[in-house]
Enzyme design. Structure first.
Site, short mmCIF file in Angstrom:
data_model
loop_
_atom_site.label_atom_id
_atom_site.label_comp_id
_atom_site.label_asym_id
_atom_site.label_seq_id
_atom_site.Cartn_x
_atom_site.Cartn_y
_atom_site.Cartn_z
N LYS A 34 -4.89 3.41 -8.21
CA LYS A 34 -5.49 3.64 -6.90
C LYS A 34 -7.03 3.74 -6.99
O LYS A 34 -7.58 3.91 -8.08
CB LYS A 34 -4.87 4.90 -6.28
CG LYS A 34 -3.35 4.78 -6.05
CD LYS A 34 -2.77 6.02 -5.38
CE LYS A 34 -1.27 5.90 -5.16
NZ LYS A 34 -0.70 7.09 -4.43
N TYR A 69 3.94 1.74 3.08
CA TYR A 69 4.28 3.15 3.30
C TYR A 69 5.01 3.33 4.63
O TYR A 69 4.76 4.31 5.34
CB TYR A 69 3.03 4.02 3.25
CG TYR A 69 2.47 4.26 1.85
CD1 TYR A 69 3.30 4.71 0.81
CD2 TYR A 69 1.13 4.08 1.57
CE1 TYR A 69 2.79 4.96 -0.46
CE2 TYR A 69 0.61 4.33 0.29
CZ TYR A 69 1.46 4.76 -0.72
OH TYR A 69 0.96 5.02 -1.97
N HIS A 121 0.53 4.55 -8.24
CA HIS A 121 1.74 4.34 -7.44
C HIS A 121 2.79 3.63 -8.29
O HIS A 121 2.43 2.81 -9.14
CB HIS A 121 1.44 3.45 -6.22
CG HIS A 121 2.69 2.95 -5.53
ND1 HIS A 121 3.39 3.72 -4.62
CD2 HIS A 121 3.40 1.79 -5.67
CE1 HIS A 121 4.47 3.03 -4.22
NE2 HIS A 121 4.49 1.86 -4.83
P1 DAT Z 1 4.89 9.01 -4.40
O1 DAT Z 1 3.51 8.39 -4.42
O2 DAT Z 1 5.03 10.04 -5.50
O3 DAT Z 1 6.01 7.99 -4.41
P2 DAT Z 1 5.41 9.36 -1.57
O4 DAT Z 1 5.92 7.97 -1.58
O5 DAT Z 1 6.27 10.42 -0.98
O6 DAT Z 1 5.00 9.84 -3.05
O7 DAT Z 1 4.03 9.42 -0.79
C1 DAT Z 1 3.10 8.36 -0.92
C2 DAT Z 1 1.70 8.92 -1.00
O8 DAT Z 1 1.39 9.61 0.21
C3 DAT Z 1 1.53 9.96 -2.10
O9 DAT Z 1 1.21 9.36 -3.34
C4 DAT Z 1 0.42 10.82 -1.56
C5 DAT Z 1 0.65 10.80 -0.06
N1 DAT Z 1 1.43 11.95 0.38
C6 DAT Z 1 2.76 12.14 0.28
N2 DAT Z 1 3.15 13.32 0.77
C7 DAT Z 1 2.01 13.90 1.23
C8 DAT Z 1 1.72 15.14 1.89
N3 DAT Z 1 2.68 16.01 2.18
N4 DAT Z 1 0.43 15.40 2.21
C9 DAT Z 1 -0.55 14.51 1.94
N5 DAT Z 1 -0.35 13.32 1.34
C10 DAT Z 1 0.91 13.02 1.00
MG MG Z 2 6.50 6.58 -2.96
#
Ligand code: DAT
Ligand code: MG
Length: 137
Positions: free
Chosen positions: A9, A49, A119
């Site tokens: 990232k 996302y 990621h």
């Molecule tokens: P990961 O990157 O571990 O797969 P994810 O897919 O749930 O996690 O979320 C994607 C990204 O979004 C993550 O790297 C950071 C951000 N994110 C996730 N949950 C968050 C939260 N509760 N507050 C702020 N940013 C968040």
């Molecule tokens: Mg994810």
């Protein structure tokens, strides 16, 4: 052979951590199938996302992910999806174990949200969807 999408990232690119992340990928024995540097676009980030677009913090995610160039690519190897996720560590750097990429390199969440270096796709379905989104069929 399993494949996964990886992203180094923009915070990692700015902080000159690209080499250390790629070093870990190669030490683990994964093959880098594709890799390029680009500034990610909003249209594809919304699809990437898709499960988070309704969250209140979604704009902080897209601002972060578009804050500079990122490295994006495809890794292959046996069990690479889970293995790469294990190497990344927990989403919130404060919960990421020492020895993981996020545990070792990520900064604490601040008013800009979570900035967590890397990621990786979280399932075979996500990997197929994300690889097609960023690299085509
Ligand atoms: P990961 O990157 O571990 O797969 P994810 O897919 O749930 O996690 O979320 C994607 C990204 O979004 C993550 O790297 C950071 C951000 N994110 C996730 N949950 C968050 C939260 N509760 N507050 C702020 N940013 C968040
Ligand atoms: Mg994810």
């Amino acid at each position: 052979m399993q494949k996964t999408l990886f992203i180094i990232k923009p915070d990692a690119v700015k902080r000159h951590l690209v080499g250390q992340v790629i070093d870990r990928i190669e030490r683990r024995g994964f093959t880098i199938e594709r890799m390029e540097m680009l500034t990610l676009d909003l249209e594809r980030l919304k699809k990437h996302y898709a499960q988070l677009v309704d969250k209140p913090f979604f704009s902080s995610i897209t601002n972060y992910m578009m804050s500079g160039p990122a490295i994006i690519g495809i890794l292959s190897g046996p069990g690479v999806i889970k293995s790469w996720r294990d190497m990344m560590g927990a989403t919130n750097p404060g919960e990421a174990a020492p020895g993981t990429i996020r545990g070792d390199f990520a900064t604490a969440p601040d008013e800009h949200g979570i900035q967590n270096i890397v990621h990786g796709s979280d399932s075979e379905e996500s990997a197929a969807r994300e690889i097609e989104l960023w690299f085509g069929k």
